[in-house]
Design an enzyme around this catalytic site. Structure first.
Site, mmCIF file in Angstrom:
data_model
loop_
_atom_site.group_PDB
_atom_site.id
_atom_site.type_symbol
_atom_site.label_atom_id
_atom_site.label_comp_id
_atom_site.label_asym_id
_atom_site.label_seq_id
_atom_site.Cartn_x
_atom_site.Cartn_y
_atom_site.Cartn_z
ATOM 1 C CE LYS A 183 -3.707 2.434 2.251
ATOM 2 N NZ LYS A 183 -4.693 2.473 3.327
ATOM 3 N NE ARG A 193 -6.464 10.762 3.245
ATOM 4 C CZ ARG A 193 -5.182 10.844 2.915
ATOM 5 N NH1 ARG A 193 -4.607 12.009 2.772
ATOM 6 N NH2 ARG A 193 -4.464 9.750 2.738
ATOM 7 N NE ARG A 204 -3.901 7.653 5.431
ATOM 8 C CZ ARG A 204 -4.652 8.233 6.369
ATOM 9 N NH1 ARG A 204 -4.131 8.502 7.546
ATOM 10 N NH2 ARG A 204 -5.898 8.547 6.127
ATOM 11 C CD GLU A 220 5.421 -3.826 4.376
ATOM 12 O OE1 GLU A 220 4.710 -4.585 5.064
ATOM 13 O OE2 GLU A 220 5.894 -2.769 4.809
ATOM 14 C CE LYS A 235 -6.273 1.665 -0.677
ATOM 15 N NZ LYS A 235 -6.983 1.607 0.546
ATOM 16 C CB SER A 261 -10.961 7.648 -4.041
ATOM 17 O OG SER A 261 -9.707 7.991 -3.470
ATOM 18 C CE1 TYR A 300 -14.908 3.490 -3.380
ATOM 19 C CE2 TYR A 300 -12.955 3.775 -4.763
ATOM 20 C CZ TYR A 300 -13.544 3.686 -3.510
ATOM 21 O OH TYR A 300 -12.755 3.787 -2.381
HETATM 22 C C1 PBG Z 1 -7.429 3.526 5.148
HETATM 23 C C2 PBG Z 1 -7.828 3.410 3.720
HETATM 24 C C3 PBG Z 1 -7.652 4.373 2.721
HETATM 25 C C4 PBG Z 1 -8.238 3.831 1.573
HETATM 26 C C5 PBG Z 1 -8.755 2.591 1.899
HETATM 27 N N1 PBG Z 1 -8.481 2.342 3.223
HETATM 28 C C6 PBG Z 1 -7.078 5.730 2.776
HETATM 29 C C7 PBG Z 1 -5.645 5.946 3.048
HETATM 30 O O1 PBG Z 1 -4.887 5.036 3.299
HETATM 31 O O2 PBG Z 1 -5.255 7.125 3.038
HETATM 32 C C8 PBG Z 1 -8.276 4.515 0.240
HETATM 33 C C9 PBG Z 1 -9.324 4.030 -0.718
HETATM 34 C C10 PBG Z 1 -9.503 4.929 -1.876
HETATM 35 O O3 PBG Z 1 -8.794 5.944 -2.036
HETATM 36 O O4 PBG Z 1 -10.388 4.636 -2.688
HETATM 37 N N2 PBG Z 1 -8.544 3.302 5.992
#
Ligand code: PBG
Length: 312
Positions: A183, A193, A204, A220, A235, A261, A300
């Protein structure tokens, strides 16, 4: 002829629908940076689950959006048995039972007032080991609510092992762990967000991975598998197809990819401007992710894409 000789094809069961549910909402709340995606009410979430199921989608990944006043430093709402995510899991389970694989985001960022994926130490840094204790509790309440698969997405070291132990010790041996293995600290999470009303200031980068690194993802991966991950995930998806391909080649567990997203927003925004053919672009991205090696794709567009591939 092209249809006959296609090397890869999408199937509705490849697709998993991520869905947001907002505590106290009486109407679905549109997410402006993700046109077509909403924060569901409990009721519209149940409907979305049924529609996904009817379209042939295989799973739903649930995200809870608590009332702003319920956020605190520890993300308490994330471990409240009556917290929004736990309520939503029970709702969806009551509606579709085992017909859809019910998955839950196991992370604190939706519930903390500082928006980080973990709890903070006295200097304001994310405290890895204190966070693991919170994740263990989250795993238990989500499993108690009836979830089939938990998806730890906080990128704390050791999270998969701690969650596996917590599940096993509380009689939830049958709940699977979908590890967010690779990730990356990505700009493409931007619209998320807004989707979860995140309070995050900053970034992060201390716990998510550097986009420059591939070897780190393989490390990982080894750790997650050793700790008991049943499935692994990459991801975002599109900027990391090489990571996805390499992981898919080297494991014997199912591999998922999350089309996040910002990937969704990018296509929708260009299409809204008339700059690209929306439907073709969606299928091309999903097919590319499958070709790279994903068994499952969180998107989505899951319900819409499932209908489209069925009709094709
Ligand atoms: C953390 C989480 C995130 C997403 C899924 N789980 C946000 C992040 O790590 O900042 C992102 C999913 C997306 O952007 O569609 N709970």
């Amino acid at each position: 002829m092209r249809r006959m000789v296609a090397e890869h094809r999408l199937h509705p069961a490849d697709l998993i629908l991520p869905a947001f549910v907002r505590e106290g909402a009486t109407e679905p709340v549109p997410i402006s940076a993700m046109p077509g995606v909403v924060q569901h009410t409990r009721d519209t979430l149940r409907k979305a689950a049924v529609e996904a199921r009817e379209a042939g989608v295989s799973g739903i990944m649930l995200f809870g959006v608590p009332e702003e006043a319920k956020k605190d430093g520890l993300g308490t709402a994330g471990t409240d048995p009556d917290g929004i995510l736990q309520v939503a899991i029970r709702d969806v389970k009551a509606e579709v039972g085992d017909e859809l694989v019910i998955m839950s985001d196991l992370c604190l960022d939706e519930y903390t007032d500082h928006g980080h994926c973990g709890v903070l130490d006295s200097e304001g840094r994310v405290d890895n080991d204190a966070t693991l204790e919170r994740y263990a509790e989250m795993a238990q309440v989500q499993a108690d609510a009836g979830v089939h698969v938990v998806g730890p997405s906080g990128m704390m070291d050791g999270q998969v092992g701690v969650i596996r132990d917590a599940l096993d010790q509380t009689g939830h041996e049958n709940v699977s762990v979908l590890a967010y293995t690779a990730k990356y600290a990505s700009a493409f999470y931007g619209p998320f967000r807004e989707a979860v009303g995140s309070s995050l200031q900053g970034d992060r980068k201390t716990y998510q991975q550097d986009p420059a690194n591939l070897r780190e993802s393989m490390r990982e991966l080894a750790l997650d598998l050793a700790e008991g991950a049943d499935m692994v995930m990459v991801k975002p998806a599109l900027p990391y197809l090489d990571v996805l391909a390499k992981i898919a080649e080297s494991v014997d567990v199912p591999v998922a990819a999350y089309q996040i997203s910002g990937e969704y927003a990018m296509v929708e925004a260009a299409a809204a401007n008339g700059w690209i053919d929306r439907d073709r672009a969606i299928m091309e991205t999903l097919t590319g992710i499958k070709r790279a090696g994903a068994n499952m794709i969180l998107t989505y567009w899951a319900t819409e894409a499932a209908r489209a591939v069925t009709a094709a």
